[in-house]
Design an enzyme around this catalytic site. Structure first.
Site, mmCIF file in Angstrom:
data_model
loop_
_atom_site.group_PDB
_atom_site.id
_atom_site.type_symbol
_atom_site.label_atom_id
_atom_site.label_comp_id
_atom_site.label_asym_id
_atom_site.label_seq_id
_atom_site.Cartn_x
_atom_site.Cartn_y
_atom_site.Cartn_z
ATOM 1 N N ASP A 1 0.803 -1.232 0.000
ATOM 2 C CA ASP A 1 0.000 0.000 0.000
ATOM 3 C C ASP A 1 0.834 1.281 0.000
ATOM 4 O OD1 ASP A 1 0.761 -0.866 2.617
ATOM 5 O OD2 ASP A 1 -0.675 0.516 3.517
ATOM 6 N N GLU B 1 -0.795 -1.915 5.058
ATOM 7 C CA GLU B 1 0.065 -1.963 6.251
ATOM 8 C C GLU B 1 -0.050 -0.680 7.076
ATOM 9 O OE1 GLU B 1 3.039 -1.378 9.025
ATOM 10 O OE2 GLU B 1 3.036 -0.156 7.222
ATOM 11 N N GLU B 2 -0.344 0.448 6.403
ATOM 12 C CA GLU B 2 -0.273 1.763 7.067
ATOM 13 C C GLU B 2 -1.434 2.007 8.029
ATOM 14 O OE1 GLU B 2 2.268 3.645 6.969
ATOM 15 O OE2 GLU B 2 3.360 3.210 5.123
ATOM 16 N N HIS C 1 7.528 8.747 4.730
ATOM 17 C CA HIS C 1 6.250 9.487 4.820
ATOM 18 C C HIS C 1 6.417 10.973 4.468
ATOM 19 C CE1 HIS C 1 4.045 6.272 7.454
ATOM 20 N NE2 HIS C 1 4.925 5.733 6.626
HETATM 21 NI NI NI Z 1 6.477 1.126 5.772
#
Ligand code: NI
Length: 395
Positions: free
Chosen positions: A79, A137-138, A364
């Site tokens: 993702d 996963e986030e 990020h």
């Molecule tokens: Ni990651």
């Protein structure tokens, strides 16, 4: 001995092309339809047994060796994040507001490369490899969804591996720790409730702004006064929302933030003190508080035995580079922790930063990008680690 690194380097173009394609077409958690489609196509082309739609958009492939042996699971996350990319890369995201800003595009491309390398040596492989491409996963629960869908059963998994490309460290660095390696995370929402009123007559109101300020200050005492000095924890208040205008005391203020811990006992202490502190500080100001505390992930804890094996594999493969086995830990969190709660295994980091090329923005960040020359390191180490785990090799 087979040279895993040369093999991975020979496949560099394959890995890079896939990674750039995923990077240009990022998809948010549980929406990885295009990505999962390419993953399934590549795995099917190898003649593997492929299952799609696992736990949402997840894909699993079984690669059976020719001799009996253990079952090793290898996982990549697929993702992207809701971030607008600001790199000038030719392969920058073509979807506004969505970006592979954590490197999961690289993880997916690397695991497809690992699949090819393992497939090529199938004849000498004992046991079974379960290749797992995980959605979301986030912070969205992708690993839990795949566990619910039975990813750890049929065949039952004996050991699990996953890696993360890591821009906190340069290309050539490898972080492989025994024990805790990433923090457990909780998220909290606190509503401090008072009684609204006119800003000019505060004595007729119960001011939640003052109470919220006391709560934020008091919470700083937990890590400094309640956590043992040689242990770690984080309590961060990250948003404060209350009020609409300058002369009205609002009825309530909302705080949100996160708590990070490694150790179960420390976690218990921090959570208990969090509730007591919030209630008492709000109460002292005449307010009350509603607390919503949610567990995002447990700590990511590597099995010392599995970690020692991966460390030995890395030292053998990269004798001249920096294999950091001195318990590299980060306060970030990772949902592979749910798999490691149920199966012994190892989550490790591959250095991908290159400051000279400007490739060192943090994960990020809108300018996040990696030095792709580290991709063969990742593919070679993961393939060799799987082979070593399957054959019970320790060095
Ligand atoms: Ni990651």
């Amino acid at each position: 001995m087979t040279d895993f690194l040369s093999e991975a380097q020979a496949l560099f173009e394959y890995t890079q092309t896939l990674r750039r394609d995923f990077h240009m077409h990022p998809e948010l958690g549980f929406q990885e339809v295009r990505t999962a489609g390419i993953v399934a196509k590549e795995l099917t082309a190898l003649g593997l047994e492929v299952t799609t739609g696992v736990g949402g958009t997840g894909v699993i492939a079984i690669l059976g060796g020719t001799k009996p042996g253990p079952v090793v699971l290898v996982r990549a996350d697929m993702d992207a994040l809701p971030i607008t990319e600001e790199t000038e890369a030719a392969y920058a995201s073509q979807t506004k507001g969505v970006m592979h800003a954590c490197g999961h595009d690289a993880h997916t491309a690397v695991l497809l490369t690992v699949a090819r390398m393992l497939h090529a040596r199938r004849a000498e492989l004992p046991g079974t490899v379960k290749l797992v491409f995980q959605p979301a996963e986030e912070g969205m629960g992708g690993a839990e969804k795949m566990i619910e869908a039975g990813v750890l059963e049929n065949p039952k998994v004996d050991a699990a591996l996953a890696l993360h490309v890591w821009n906190e460290r340069p290309v050539g660095w490898f972080g492989i720790a025994g024990g805790p390696t990433m923090a457990g995370a909780e998220i909290f929402k606190v509503r401090v409730i008072g009684k609204g009123g006119h800003g000019a007559v505060p004595h007729l109101a119960v001011d939640p702004v003052l109470a919220a300020a006391q709560v934020v200050s008091a919470l700083q005492g937990i890590v400094s006064r309640n956590v043992p000095p040689l242990q770690t924890a984080v309590v961060s208040v990250c948003t404060v929302h209350g009020g609409e205008t300058f002369n009205v005391i609002p009825p309530a203020v909302e705080l949100t933030g996160t708590i990070r811990t490694f150790d179960a006992a420390v976690r218990q202490t921090v959570l208990a003190r969090f509730e007591q502190t919030v209630q008492a500080a709000a109460g002292a100001m005449g307010c009350r508080a509603e607390i919503d505390l949610q567990r995002l992930t447990p700590a990511t804890v590597n099995d010392p035995g599995a970690a020692a094996r991966v460390q030995a594999t890395a030292r053998r493969l990269f004798p001249k580079t920096d294999v950091d086995t001195t318990n590299y830990v980060t306060m970030g969190s990772e949902d592979f922790a749910f798999i490691l709660e149920k199966t012994p295994g190892c989550f490790f980091f591959i250095g991908t930063a290159n400051p000279d090329k400007g490739l060192d923005a943090a994960h990020h960040h809108p300018k996040f990008d990696i030095d792709e020359s580290a991709l063969p390191h990742a593919a070679a180490l993961m393939t060799a680690a799987v082979v070593d785990l399957l054959s019970g090799k320790t060095g």
